[in-house]
Design a protein around this motif. Structure first.
Motif, PDB file in Angstrom:
ATOM      1  N   MET A   1       0.852  -1.172   0.000  1.00  0.00           N
ATOM      2  CA  MET A   1       0.000   0.000   0.000  1.00  0.00           C
ATOM      3  C   MET A   1       0.894   1.229   0.000  1.00  0.00           C
ATOM      4  O   MET A   1       1.893   1.276   0.704  1.00  0.00           O
ATOM      5  N   THR A   2       0.519   2.207  -0.816  1.00  0.00           N
ATOM      6  CA  THR A   2       1.263   3.458  -0.889  1.00  0.00           C
ATOM      7  C   THR A   2       0.324   4.632  -0.620  1.00  0.00           C
ATOM      8  O   THR A   2      -0.904   4.464  -0.558  1.00  0.00           O
ATOM      9  N   VAL A   3       0.893   5.818  -0.506  1.00  0.00           N
ATOM     10  CA  VAL A   3       0.105   7.030  -0.295  1.00  0.00           C
ATOM     11  C   VAL A   3      -0.907   7.212  -1.431  1.00  0.00           C
ATOM     12  O   VAL A   3      -2.021   7.696  -1.208  1.00  0.00           O
ATOM     13  N   ASP A   4      -0.533   6.804  -2.641  1.00  0.00           N
ATOM     14  CA  ASP A   4      -1.446   6.930  -3.780  1.00  0.00           C
ATOM     15  C   ASP A   4      -2.723   6.110  -3.606  1.00  0.00           C
ATOM     16  O   ASP A   4      -3.741   6.393  -4.229  1.00  0.00           O
ATOM     17  N   LEU A  27      -3.470   6.888   8.875  1.00  0.00           N
ATOM     18  CA  LEU A  27      -3.002   5.957   7.849  1.00  0.00           C
ATOM     19  C   LEU A  27      -1.661   6.395   7.274  1.00  0.00           C
ATOM     20  O   LEU A  27      -0.781   5.557   7.034  1.00  0.00           O
ATOM     21  N   ARG A  28      -1.489   7.692   7.063  1.00  0.00           N
ATOM     22  CA  ARG A  28      -0.192   8.183   6.579  1.00  0.00           C
ATOM     23  C   ARG A  28       0.918   7.849   7.583  1.00  0.00           C
ATOM     24  O   ARG A  28       2.024   7.483   7.193  1.00  0.00           O
ATOM     25  N   TYR A  40       1.846  -2.930   4.945  1.00  0.00           N
ATOM     26  CA  TYR A  40       0.476  -2.707   4.506  1.00  0.00           C
ATOM     27  C   TYR A  40       0.307  -3.179   3.065  1.00  0.00           C
ATOM     28  O   TYR A  40       1.193  -2.965   2.234  1.00  0.00           O
ATOM     29  N   VAL A  41      -0.827  -3.825   2.803  1.00  0.00           N
ATOM     30  CA  VAL A  41      -1.121  -4.334   1.470  1.00  0.00           C
ATOM     31  C   VAL A  41      -2.523  -3.910   1.056  1.00  0.00           C
ATOM     32  O   VAL A  41      -3.362  -3.602   1.907  1.00  0.00           O
TER      33      VAL A  41
END
Length: 143
Positions: A1-4, A27-28, A40-41
């Motif tokens: 999982m990324t910020v995008d 979350l950030r 995170y995925v």
């Protein structure tokens, strides 16, 4: 999982956990700790994010931070697939135990965790923002 991924993840978070959804800032903060102590995925179906999950790991202990799946994809194996990934990552990081909390009023999620070898440890009274109890659960990992 990324910020995008956060816009889609936040939409799922708010619809899945309306009473105590994590904020974008929370979350950030979790993502900022990747890969040091977090993993995170996201789950994709047809290119669309339909779920996400996160793990915190330090030393020989790991904690499932969150798992959420869109209502349309619950019961399809998406949550189990993400849980398997979190358990595999915990093992890769050397954890021997994985812990989690699950809402006492969510028997479907408890059933998934039990199928994956988690056992009930106890109850945290009034753990969630709306006053709902949390059931604490744990699974041993074998190296």
């Amino acid at each position: 999982m990324t910020v995008d991924d956060l816009p889609a993840v936040l939409e799922i978070e708010r619809s899945t956990f309306p009473a105590d959804a994590w904020s974008e800032g929370m979350l950030r903060g979790e993502l900022d700790d990747q890969p040091r102590t977090r993993h995170y995925v996201v789950a994709l179906v047809g290119g669309e994010i339909v779920g996400y999950a996160g793990l915190a790991a330090a030393g020989d202990q790991a904690d499932v931070q969150t798992i959420a799946v869109t209502a349309a994809h619950q019961g399809t194996g998406v949550g189990g697939a993400m849980l398997r990934e979190l358990l595999a990552e915990a093992a890769r990081r050397g954890a021997t135990s994985v812990f989690l909390e699950v809402r006492a009023d969510n028997p479907q999620a408890r059933g998934v965790y039990e199928r994956y070898g988690f056992t009930e440890l106890g109850v945290r009274r009034g753990y969630y923002d709306d006053g709902t109890d949390a059931i604490t659960m744990m699974r041993k990992l074998h190296g």
